[in-house]
Design a protein around this motif. Structure first.
Motif, mmCIF file in Angstrom:
data_model
loop_
_atom_site.group_PDB
_atom_site.id
_atom_site.type_symbol
_atom_site.label_atom_id
_atom_site.label_comp_id
_atom_site.label_asym_id
_atom_site.label_seq_id
_atom_site.Cartn_x
_atom_site.Cartn_y
_atom_site.Cartn_z
ATOM 1 N N ALA A 99 0.825 -1.210 0.000
ATOM 2 C CA ALA A 99 0.000 0.000 0.000
ATOM 3 C C ALA A 99 0.857 1.257 0.000
ATOM 4 C CB ALA A 99 -0.934 -0.010 1.207
ATOM 5 N N PHE A 100 1.934 1.265 0.782
ATOM 6 C CA PHE A 100 2.824 2.426 0.791
ATOM 7 C C PHE A 100 3.391 2.691 -0.607
ATOM 8 C CE2 PHE A 100 3.787 1.707 5.524
ATOM 9 C CZ PHE A 100 2.958 2.740 5.906
ATOM 10 N N GLU A 101 3.749 1.615 -1.297
ATOM 11 C CA GLU A 101 4.398 1.764 -2.596
ATOM 12 C C GLU A 101 3.410 2.043 -3.724
ATOM 13 O OE1 GLU A 101 7.584 1.911 -2.955
ATOM 14 O OE2 GLU A 101 8.047 1.405 -0.873
ATOM 15 N N TYR A 102 2.210 1.460 -3.648
ATOM 16 C CA TYR A 102 1.268 1.522 -4.769
ATOM 17 C C TYR A 102 0.286 2.689 -4.686
ATOM 18 C CZ TYR A 102 2.510 -2.957 -6.892
ATOM 19 O OH TYR A 102 3.149 -3.970 -7.544
ATOM 20 N N ARG A 103 0.087 3.246 -3.499
ATOM 21 C CA ARG A 103 -0.967 4.232 -3.293
ATOM 22 C C ARG A 103 -0.921 5.374 -4.301
ATOM 23 N NH1 ARG A 103 -0.681 9.073 -1.415
ATOM 24 N NH2 ARG A 103 -2.503 10.122 -0.540
ATOM 25 N N ALA A 104 0.245 5.921 -4.553
ATOM 26 C CA ALA A 104 0.364 7.104 -5.409
ATOM 27 C C ALA A 104 0.693 6.771 -6.865
ATOM 28 C CB ALA A 104 1.425 8.041 -4.840
ATOM 29 N N LYS A 105 0.599 5.492 -7.233
ATOM 30 C CA LYS A 105 0.959 5.104 -8.591
ATOM 31 C C LYS A 105 -0.111 5.482 -9.616
ATOM 32 C CE LYS A 105 4.872 3.141 -7.454
ATOM 33 N NZ LYS A 105 6.147 3.800 -7.814
ATOM 34 N N ARG A 106 -1.353 5.641 -9.148
ATOM 35 C CA ARG A 106 -2.438 6.017 -10.065
ATOM 36 C C ARG A 106 -3.264 7.131 -9.419
ATOM 37 N NH1 ARG A 106 -5.315 0.448 -11.778
ATOM 38 N NH2 ARG A 106 -6.887 1.975 -12.431
ATOM 39 N N PRO A 107 -3.849 8.017 -10.214
ATOM 40 C CA PRO A 107 -4.544 9.179 -9.661
ATOM 41 C C PRO A 107 -6.006 8.940 -9.310
ATOM 42 C CG PRO A 107 -4.441 9.362 -12.047
ATOM 43 C CD PRO A 107 -3.705 8.101 -11.691
ATOM 44 N N GLU A 108 -6.594 7.799 -9.682
ATOM 45 C CA GLU A 108 -8.015 7.589 -9.451
ATOM 46 C C GLU A 108 -8.353 7.625 -7.953
ATOM 47 O OE1 GLU A 108 -7.043 5.497 -13.313
ATOM 48 O OE2 GLU A 108 -6.148 5.713 -11.320
ATOM 49 N N GLU A 109 -9.502 8.222 -7.652
ATOM 50 C CA GLU A 109 -9.945 8.383 -6.266
ATOM 51 C C GLU A 109 -10.097 7.034 -5.573
ATOM 52 O OE1 GLU A 109 -11.321 9.963 -2.692
ATOM 53 O OE2 GLU A 109 -10.327 10.946 -4.381
#
Length: 334
Positions: A99-109
């Motif tokens: 989650a730490f690594e993937y959270r900001a990988k895509r902009p969708e809400e």
């Protein structure tokens, strides 16, 4: 002092270091729901531990590896008997890291909201389960003459262990709130301090109750000293938090964590897993230990590796020591 006694102390130190560091780490994860009001504030909280959370987990790997090598019977009984709660902790740690690594990988809400929820739950659940696990280790479980755990999952969910889980959850969350006050700036810093004050008295009451129960069950003079230090440090942490002394507050909340874990191990020694069926079937530092030759090799390895790990981790915290706030979060990263 025999080498198996030395390694009991070393493993206690490793677990203490893990809970001190991962304690505020878990606390920050819980605070992403309790403290942060919007996505930039959640990003600020996550960034306070971003450079160090994975390094904190090295202490868990070291503690588990040290237990496996120094006390293989302890490791075997613990990891087989406590399979389900330990598996739940492992799954949460994996999900949390992803989650730490993937959270900001895509902009969708939805994408970001779901990963933020994963960070919260994958922090809260281990913070609770570690107290349950160590509560059972200290209080004792059903171990037979073959040093095998014969109980079930329901046996691990006893009142003392559940109180232990609530203790670690509240203590880690308080530790995280104090750390957030130390590491952030602006409005979130002030709210972190207020939240720490609101949580302080409930945490103090629960910690005191759990440690008094521990002392009554298996404590001695040394564990009583640790109890007094833990409670006094937590009360002092509340006082200096009210005064706005965030550095002292974090140091004292850390002392509380250290003294609490120390009391558990002091209450446990010389056992490593007491048996509630027959005290003669308890695992202790003698019957659960590896050979003296193995322990000598491990001692030399620990003497070389430990200072390197401490220096590297200390350098990491020094480099990332400055406060951060929402003004440091780029708009695109929200």
């Amino acid at each position: 002092m025999h080498l198996h006694d030395v390694w009991f102390v070393l493993i206690a130190v490793l677990w203490t270091g893990y809970f001190f560091l991962e304690g505020f780490d878990f606390g920050i994860g819980v605070l992403t729901k309790l403290l942060a009001r919007n996505r930039p504030e959640r990003r600020v909280l996550i960034n306070t531990i971003g450079p160090v959370w994975d390094g904190n987990e090295v202490w868990l790997l070291s503690a588990a590896g040290g237990t496996f090598a120094a006390f293989p019977d302890w490791y075997a009984t613990l990891f087989s008997g406590f399979y389900l709660p330990l598996l739940a902790v492992l799954v949460c740690l994996i999900v949390r890291g992803v989650a730490f690594e993937y959270r900001a990988k895509r902009p969708e809400e939805n994408w970001q909201r779901n990963w933020e929820a994963a960070i919260f739950w994958a922090s809260l659940i281990p913070a609770f389960l570690w107290g349950v696990i160590f509560g059972n280790i200290v209080y004792g479980v059903k171990i037979d003459r073959h040093f095998e755990y014969t109980g079930g999952l329901a046996d691990l969910l006893n009142p003392y262990a559940l109180l232990g889980g609530l203790t670690t959850l509240l203590l880690f969350t308080f530790h995280g709130a104090v750390f957030a006050g130390l590491k952030t700036s602006g409005d979130i810093r002030l709210r972190a301090r207020k939240l720490a004050l609101r949580m302080g008295l409930p945490a103090l009451a629960v910690v005191l109750g759990f440690l008094l129960w521990t002392q009554a069950h298996s404590g001695d003079a040394a564990s009583l000293v640790a109890l007094v230090v833990a409670v006094a440090a937590l009360a002092a942490a509340l006082a200096v938090t009210r005064a706005g002394r965030e550095g002292w507050a974090f140091a004292l909340s850390g002392v509380t964590v250290v003294a609490t874990v120390a009391m558990l191990f002091l209450s446990l020694f010389p056992n490593v897993m007491p048996s509630t069926l027959d005290s003669a079937w308890s695992l202790n530092v003698t019957n659960a230990a590896s050979s003296p030759y193995t322990l000598r090799i491990m001692t030399w390895c620990a003497a070389i590796a430990t200072p390197v790990v401490l220096l590297y981790q200390g350098w990491t915290y020094w480099v990332f020591r400055k406060r951060i706030g929402t003004q440091h979060i780029a708009e695109a990263a929200h």
